[in-house]
Motif scaffolding. Structure first.
Motif, PDB file in Angstrom:
ATOM      1  N   LEU A   1       4.976  14.114 -13.698  1.00 41.44           N
ATOM      2  CA  LEU A   1       4.141  14.662 -14.768  1.00 41.44           C
ATOM      3  C   LEU A   1       4.023  16.176 -14.677  1.00 41.44           C
ATOM      4  CD1 LEU A   1       1.236  12.058 -14.943  1.00 41.44           C
ATOM      5  CD2 LEU A   1       2.999  12.470 -16.656  1.00 41.44           C
ATOM      6  N   VAL A   2       3.837  16.688 -13.468  1.00 37.04           N
ATOM      7  CA  VAL A   2       3.685  18.135 -13.297  1.00 37.04           C
ATOM      8  C   VAL A   2       5.029  18.847 -13.461  1.00 37.04           C
ATOM      9  CG1 VAL A   2       3.110  19.941 -11.635  1.00 37.04           C
ATOM     10  CG2 VAL A   2       1.639  17.936 -11.857  1.00 37.04           C
ATOM     11  N   THR A   3       6.075  18.308 -12.886  1.00 40.10           N
ATOM     12  CA  THR A   3       7.376  18.979 -12.892  1.00 40.10           C
ATOM     13  C   THR A   3       8.010  19.003 -14.278  1.00 40.10           C
ATOM     14  OG1 THR A   3       7.735  18.322 -10.610  1.00 40.10           O
ATOM     15  CG2 THR A   3       9.667  19.016 -11.840  1.00 40.10           C
ATOM     16  N   PHE A   4       8.006  17.875 -14.953  1.00 39.95           N
ATOM     17  CA  PHE A   4       8.682  17.780 -16.242  1.00 39.95           C
ATOM     18  C   PHE A   4       7.730  17.913 -17.428  1.00 39.95           C
ATOM     19  CE2 PHE A   4      11.318  15.202 -13.283  1.00 39.95           C
ATOM     20  CZ  PHE A   4      12.384  16.077 -13.217  1.00 39.95           C
ATOM     21  N   ASP A   5       6.445  18.069 -17.160  1.00 37.57           N
ATOM     22  CA  ASP A   5       5.421  18.222 -18.200  1.00 37.57           C
ATOM     23  C   ASP A   5       5.558  17.119 -19.252  1.00 37.57           C
ATOM     24  OD1 ASP A   5       3.192  19.373 -19.243  1.00 37.57           O
ATOM     25  OD2 ASP A   5       4.240  20.992 -20.275  1.00 37.57           O
ATOM     26  N   LEU A   6       5.567  15.876 -18.790  1.00 35.98           N
ATOM     27  CA  LEU A   6       5.812  14.727 -19.656  1.00 35.98           C
ATOM     28  C   LEU A   6       4.698  14.475 -20.668  1.00 35.98           C
ATOM     29  CD1 LEU A   6       7.287  12.283 -16.999  1.00 35.98           C
ATOM     30  CD2 LEU A   6       8.511  13.679 -18.654  1.00 35.98           C
ATOM     31  N   LEU A   7       3.469  14.782 -20.318  1.00 34.88           N
ATOM     32  CA  LEU A   7       2.343  14.538 -21.226  1.00 34.88           C
ATOM     33  C   LEU A   7       1.936  15.794 -21.989  1.00 34.88           C
ATOM     34  CD1 LEU A   7       0.101  12.242 -19.004  1.00 34.88           C
ATOM     35  CD2 LEU A   7       1.714  11.587 -20.780  1.00 34.88           C
ATOM     36  N   ASP A   8       2.780  16.802 -21.957  1.00 36.08           N
ATOM     37  CA  ASP A   8       2.507  18.071 -22.645  1.00 36.08           C
ATOM     38  C   ASP A   8       1.143  18.620 -22.242  1.00 36.08           C
ATOM     39  OD1 ASP A   8       3.328  20.151 -24.247  1.00 36.08           O
ATOM     40  OD2 ASP A   8       2.304  19.335 -26.018  1.00 36.08           O
ATOM     41  N   LEU A   9       0.946  18.726 -20.922  1.00 34.36           N
ATOM     42  CA  LEU A   9      -0.324  19.215 -20.394  1.00 34.36           C
ATOM     43  C   LEU A   9      -0.383  20.739 -20.343  1.00 34.36           C
ATOM     44  CD1 LEU A   9      -0.660  16.746 -17.400  1.00 34.36           C
ATOM     45  CD2 LEU A   9      -1.851  16.633 -19.586  1.00 34.36           C
ATOM     46  N   LYS A  10       0.680  21.384 -20.731  1.00 36.71           N
ATOM     47  CA  LYS A  10       0.778  22.848 -20.689  1.00 36.71           C
ATOM     48  C   LYS A  10       0.512  23.369 -19.272  1.00 36.71           C
ATOM     49  CE  LYS A  10      -0.335  23.512 -25.515  1.00 36.71           C
ATOM     50  NZ  LYS A  10      -0.575  22.178 -25.956  1.00 36.71           N
ATOM     51  N   VAL A  11       1.253  22.780 -18.328  1.00 42.76           N
ATOM     52  CA  VAL A  11       1.147  23.180 -16.926  1.00 42.76           C
ATOM     53  C   VAL A  11       1.755  24.570 -16.771  1.00 42.76           C
ATOM     54  CG1 VAL A  11       1.837  22.577 -14.581  1.00 42.76           C
ATOM     55  CG2 VAL A  11       1.294  20.780 -16.217  1.00 42.76           C
ATOM     56  N   PRO A  12       1.068  25.475 -16.102  1.00 48.09           N
ATOM     57  CA  PRO A  12       1.626  26.825 -15.906  1.00 48.09           C
ATOM     58  C   PRO A  12       2.958  26.776 -15.155  1.00 48.09           C
ATOM     59  CG  PRO A  12      -0.681  26.772 -15.288  1.00 48.09           C
ATOM     60  CD  PRO A  12      -0.282  25.370 -15.556  1.00 48.09           C
ATOM     61  N   PRO A  13       3.865  27.689 -15.474  1.00 43.86           N
ATOM     62  CA  PRO A  13       5.188  27.694 -14.819  1.00 43.86           C
ATOM     63  C   PRO A  13       5.106  27.829 -13.296  1.00 43.86           C
ATOM     64  CG  PRO A  13       5.170  29.189 -16.694  1.00 43.86           C
ATOM     65  CD  PRO A  13       3.762  28.711 -16.514  1.00 43.86           C
TER      66      PRO A  13
ATOM     67  N   GLU B   1       0.832  -1.209   0.000  1.00 37.82           N
ATOM     68  CA  GLU B   1       0.000   0.000   0.000  1.00 37.82           C
ATOM     69  C   GLU B   1       0.867   1.260   0.000  1.00 37.82           C
ATOM     70  OE1 GLU B   1      -2.699  -0.124   3.274  1.00 37.82           O
ATOM     71  OE2 GLU B   1      -3.700  -1.940   2.554  1.00 37.82           O
ATOM     72  N   TRP B   2       1.892   1.286   0.844  1.00 40.57           N
ATOM     73  CA  TRP B   2       2.771   2.449   0.914  1.00 40.57           C
ATOM     74  C   TRP B   2       3.532   2.630  -0.403  1.00 40.57           C
ATOM     75  CZ3 TRP B   2       3.226   6.458   4.115  1.00 40.57           C
ATOM     76  CH2 TRP B   2       2.593   6.378   5.344  1.00 40.57           C
ATOM     77  N   LEU B   3       4.050   1.534  -0.954  1.00 43.53           N
ATOM     78  CA  LEU B   3       4.787   1.642  -2.212  1.00 43.53           C
ATOM     79  C   LEU B   3       3.887   2.121  -3.344  1.00 43.53           C
ATOM     80  CD1 LEU B   3       7.074  -1.521  -2.094  1.00 43.53           C
ATOM     81  CD2 LEU B   3       7.727   0.857  -1.763  1.00 43.53           C
ATOM     82  N   LEU B   4       2.639   1.670  -3.374  1.00 40.50           N
ATOM     83  CA  LEU B   4       1.693   2.119  -4.385  1.00 40.50           C
ATOM     84  C   LEU B   4       1.406   3.607  -4.234  1.00 40.50           C
ATOM     85  CD1 LEU B   4      -0.233   1.340  -6.699  1.00 40.50           C
ATOM     86  CD2 LEU B   4      -1.971   0.916  -4.967  1.00 40.50           C
ATOM     87  N   GLY B   5       1.175   4.049  -3.009  1.00 39.13           N
ATOM     88  CA  GLY B   5       0.918   5.467  -2.767  1.00 39.13           C
ATOM     89  C   GLY B   5       2.094   6.342  -3.136  1.00 39.13           C
ATOM     90  N   VAL B   6       3.292   5.923  -2.748  1.00 39.68           N
ATOM     91  CA  VAL B   6       4.491   6.708  -3.054  1.00 39.68           C
ATOM     92  C   VAL B   6       4.738   6.743  -4.557  1.00 39.68           C
ATOM     93  CG1 VAL B   6       7.012   6.739  -2.813  1.00 39.68           C
ATOM     94  CG2 VAL B   6       5.570   6.398  -0.811  1.00 39.68           C
ATOM     95  N   SER B   7       4.559   5.607  -5.218  1.00 42.92           N
ATOM     96  CA  SER B   7       4.785   5.589  -6.665  1.00 42.92           C
ATOM     97  C   SER B   7       3.765   6.465  -7.399  1.00 42.92           C
ATOM     98  CB  SER B   7       4.764   4.163  -7.199  1.00 42.92           C
ATOM     99  OG  SER B   7       3.503   3.567  -6.971  1.00 42.92           O
ATOM    100  N   LEU B   8       2.526   6.508  -6.925  1.00 43.39           N
ATOM    101  CA  LEU B   8       1.538   7.395  -7.535  1.00 43.39           C
ATOM    102  C   LEU B   8       1.915   8.861  -7.330  1.00 43.39           C
ATOM    103  CD1 LEU B   8      -1.854   5.648  -6.720  1.00 43.39           C
ATOM    104  CD2 LEU B   8      -0.821   5.987  -8.958  1.00 43.39           C
ATOM    105  N   MET B   9       2.380   9.185  -6.137  1.00 45.31           N
ATOM    106  CA  MET B   9       2.792  10.563  -5.864  1.00 45.31           C
ATOM    107  C   MET B   9       3.996  10.959  -6.726  1.00 45.31           C
ATOM    108  SD  MET B   9       2.292  10.866  -1.741  1.00 45.31           S
ATOM    109  CE  MET B   9       3.084  12.453  -1.682  1.00 45.31           C
ATOM    110  N   VAL B  10       4.941  10.042  -6.889  1.00 44.13           N
ATOM    111  CA  VAL B  10       6.116  10.315  -7.714  1.00 44.13           C
ATOM    112  C   VAL B  10       5.705  10.492  -9.173  1.00 44.13           C
ATOM    113  CG1 VAL B  10       8.249   9.290  -8.620  1.00 44.13           C
ATOM    114  CG2 VAL B  10       7.790   9.248  -6.179  1.00 44.13           C
TER     115      VAL B  10
END
Length: 92
Positions: free
Chosen positions: A20-32, A6-15
């Motif tokens: 995704l947000v930090t590196f904009d991997l899916l080209d979501l056009k996240v604001p700076p 459970e902990w590993l699943l939660g941590v992996s989801l958070m990572v």
């Protein structure tokens, strides 16, 4: 499912979300601004977890129960052992 899984699943989801947000991997056009807030988030979470752990250990140590009955029983057993050893000729 064990707690470890459970902990590993939660941590992996958070990572994954953090990456995704930090590196904009899916080209979501996240604001700076979001990227600037998300980048140091693991460090903030680590410091928060450390503070929580320290507070929890401190609280548990401060509220540790004394075992008065067990202490008295142990002292009585020590006196009995001393008397028994004196009967057998050992000088204390």
């Amino acid at each position: 499912m064990t707690k470890l899984v459970e902990w590993l699943l939660g941590v992996s989801l958070m990572v994954a979300v953090w990456a995704l947000v930090t590196f904009d991997l899916l080209d979501l056009k996240v604001p700076p601004l979001y990227r600037e807030v998300a980048w140091p988030m693991p460090f903030y979470l680590l410091v928060t977890f450390g503070c929580y752990s320290l507070a929890t250990v401190g609280y548990r140590v401060a509220t540790f129960n004394d075992c008065e009955e067990a202490a008295l029983e142990l002292q009585q057993q020590i006196k009995e052992a001393q008397r028994d050893l004196q009967k057998k000729g050992l000088k204390l």
